[in-house]
Design a protein around this motif. Sequence first.
Motif, mmCIF file in Angstrom:
data_model
loop_
_atom_site.group_PDB
_atom_site.id
_atom_site.type_symbol
_atom_site.label_atom_id
_atom_site.label_comp_id
_atom_site.label_asym_id
_atom_site.label_seq_id
_atom_site.Cartn_x
_atom_site.Cartn_y
_atom_site.Cartn_z
ATOM 1 N N SER A 103 -1.882 0.975 9.867
ATOM 2 C CA SER A 103 -1.304 -1.186 10.495
ATOM 3 C C SER A 103 -3.245 -1.435 9.536
ATOM 4 C CB SER A 103 -1.833 -1.420 11.348
ATOM 5 O OG SER A 103 -2.696 -0.784 12.145
ATOM 6 N N ASP A 104 -2.351 -2.499 9.012
ATOM 7 C CA ASP A 104 -4.469 -4.081 8.338
ATOM 8 C C ASP A 104 -4.248 -5.351 8.886
ATOM 9 O OD1 ASP A 104 -5.326 -3.871 5.492
ATOM 10 O OD2 ASP A 104 -4.509 -5.540 6.279
ATOM 11 N N GLU A 105 -5.032 -5.289 9.009
ATOM 12 C CA GLU A 105 -5.306 -6.442 10.000
ATOM 13 C C GLU A 105 -6.439 -7.669 9.443
ATOM 14 O OE1 GLU A 105 -5.995 -8.475 14.122
ATOM 15 O OE2 GLU A 105 -4.662 -6.220 14.578
ATOM 16 N N ASN A 106 -6.614 -8.623 8.680
ATOM 17 C CA ASN A 106 -7.704 -9.137 8.061
ATOM 18 C C ASN A 106 -8.201 -8.425 7.223
ATOM 19 O OD1 ASN A 106 -6.478 -11.192 9.660
ATOM 20 N ND2 ASN A 106 -8.351 -10.405 11.313
ATOM 21 N N GLY A 107 -7.681 -7.477 6.163
ATOM 22 C CA GLY A 107 -8.299 -6.294 5.189
ATOM 23 C C GLY A 107 -8.613 -5.575 6.015
ATOM 24 N N VAL A 108 -8.363 -4.992 7.300
ATOM 25 C CA VAL A 108 -9.198 -3.577 7.178
ATOM 26 C C VAL A 108 -7.951 -2.945 7.743
ATOM 27 C CG1 VAL A 108 -10.495 -2.431 8.960
ATOM 28 C CG2 VAL A 108 -11.575 -4.560 8.374
ATOM 29 N N ALA A 145 -7.997 -3.386 0.651
ATOM 30 C CA ALA A 145 -7.599 -3.962 -0.835
ATOM 31 C C ALA A 145 -5.911 -4.573 -0.811
ATOM 32 C CB ALA A 145 -8.102 -4.143 -2.223
ATOM 33 N N LEU A 146 -5.331 -3.467 0.733
ATOM 34 C CA LEU A 146 -3.856 -3.536 0.558
ATOM 35 C C LEU A 146 -3.444 -4.729 0.938
ATOM 36 C CD1 LEU A 146 -1.387 -1.857 1.362
ATOM 37 C CD2 LEU A 146 -2.076 -1.496 3.130
ATOM 38 N N ARG A 147 -4.354 -6.081 1.744
ATOM 39 C CA ARG A 147 -3.376 -6.610 2.446
ATOM 40 C C ARG A 147 -3.310 -8.029 1.200
ATOM 41 N NH1 ARG A 147 -1.919 -9.773 7.114
ATOM 42 N NH2 ARG A 147 -2.487 -8.394 8.018
ATOM 43 N N SER A 148 -4.296 -7.870 0.475
ATOM 44 C CA SER A 148 -4.260 -8.943 -0.745
ATOM 45 C C SER A 148 -3.059 -8.290 -2.016
ATOM 46 C CB SER A 148 -5.620 -8.999 -1.477
ATOM 47 O OG SER A 148 -5.950 -7.079 -1.698
ATOM 48 N N LEU A 149 -3.033 -6.969 -1.709
ATOM 49 C CA LEU A 149 -1.654 -7.093 -3.223
ATOM 50 C C LEU A 149 -0.407 -7.004 -2.444
ATOM 51 C CD1 LEU A 149 -3.697 -3.375 -4.274
ATOM 52 C CD2 LEU A 149 -3.518 -5.635 -5.453
ATOM 53 N N ASP A 151 5.671 -0.624 6.467
ATOM 54 C CA ASP A 151 5.405 -2.294 6.839
ATOM 55 C C ASP A 151 4.227 -2.284 7.605
ATOM 56 O OD1 ASP A 151 4.850 -4.877 6.926
ATOM 57 O OD2 ASP A 151 6.538 -5.428 7.405
ATOM 58 N N VAL A 152 2.782 -1.816 6.474
ATOM 59 C CA VAL A 152 2.033 -1.927 7.146
ATOM 60 C C VAL A 152 1.066 -3.017 7.622
ATOM 61 C CG1 VAL A 152 -0.249 -0.993 6.045
ATOM 62 C CG2 VAL A 152 1.141 0.679 5.906
ATOM 63 N N ILE A 153 1.537 -4.004 6.927
ATOM 64 C CA ILE A 153 0.886 -5.540 7.603
ATOM 65 C C ILE A 153 1.733 -5.515 8.633
ATOM 66 C CG2 ILE A 153 0.956 -7.508 6.474
ATOM 67 C CD1 ILE A 153 -0.780 -5.542 4.784
ATOM 68 N N ASN A 154 2.698 -5.548 9.067
ATOM 69 C CA ASN A 154 3.053 -6.301 10.394
ATOM 70 C C ASN A 154 2.930 -4.963 11.442
ATOM 71 O OD1 ASN A 154 3.772 -8.707 9.370
ATOM 72 N ND2 ASN A 154 5.443 -7.759 7.964
ATOM 73 N N HIS A 155 1.876 -3.617 10.855
ATOM 74 C CA HIS A 155 1.965 -2.341 11.771
ATOM 75 C C HIS A 155 3.357 -1.825 12.075
ATOM 76 C CE1 HIS A 155 -1.624 -4.497 13.223
ATOM 77 N NE2 HIS A 155 -1.417 -5.788 12.876
ATOM 78 N N ASN A 156 4.100 -1.692 11.705
ATOM 79 C CA ASN A 156 5.548 -1.072 12.114
ATOM 80 C C ASN A 156 5.678 -0.247 10.843
ATOM 81 O OD1 ASN A 156 7.727 -0.649 12.840
ATOM 82 N ND2 ASN A 156 8.691 -1.585 11.236
#
Length: 146
Positions: free
Chosen positions: A64-69, A111-115, A46-51
Amino acid sequence: MNRHLKVAFMVAPFLCILGYIGADYYNESKAASNKIIQLVPEGHCDVINHNCVLQSGEFKVNISDENGVTEVNSTFPLDSATLFLVDSSDKITTYLLGMKESPYYWKNKTALRSLTSNKGDSYKLRLIAKIKGGQYIAEFYTQTVK
């Protein structure tokens, strides 16, 4: 003691040193040769939740992804890192990651967070991390669990 034995005693240390240096050069060239090693996810990714941790032996990569980065950090310094987002029709979007503070940390705006904004969304990712001629590759799915 005859002269052949004296010459052998004088030449032996030089041959020993040359053999040691030659073996070192051989091992170094073999280590720098191109090789491909597969990274495997440690459980659910789970990239969005840093896992999201990928592993191969002692080498680990955290994504990990934070704020689109999207950020990649590793246990060993990388020469380069490239992240690929692959949609359902196998269309690939490439993101060359840039070094953050040191060769252990790499990041780029993606664009991972938006996807994967909704719970349960799954998306295919590919990663290529290069270290001294070796390429660590991974293909995995990230799924958001909130």
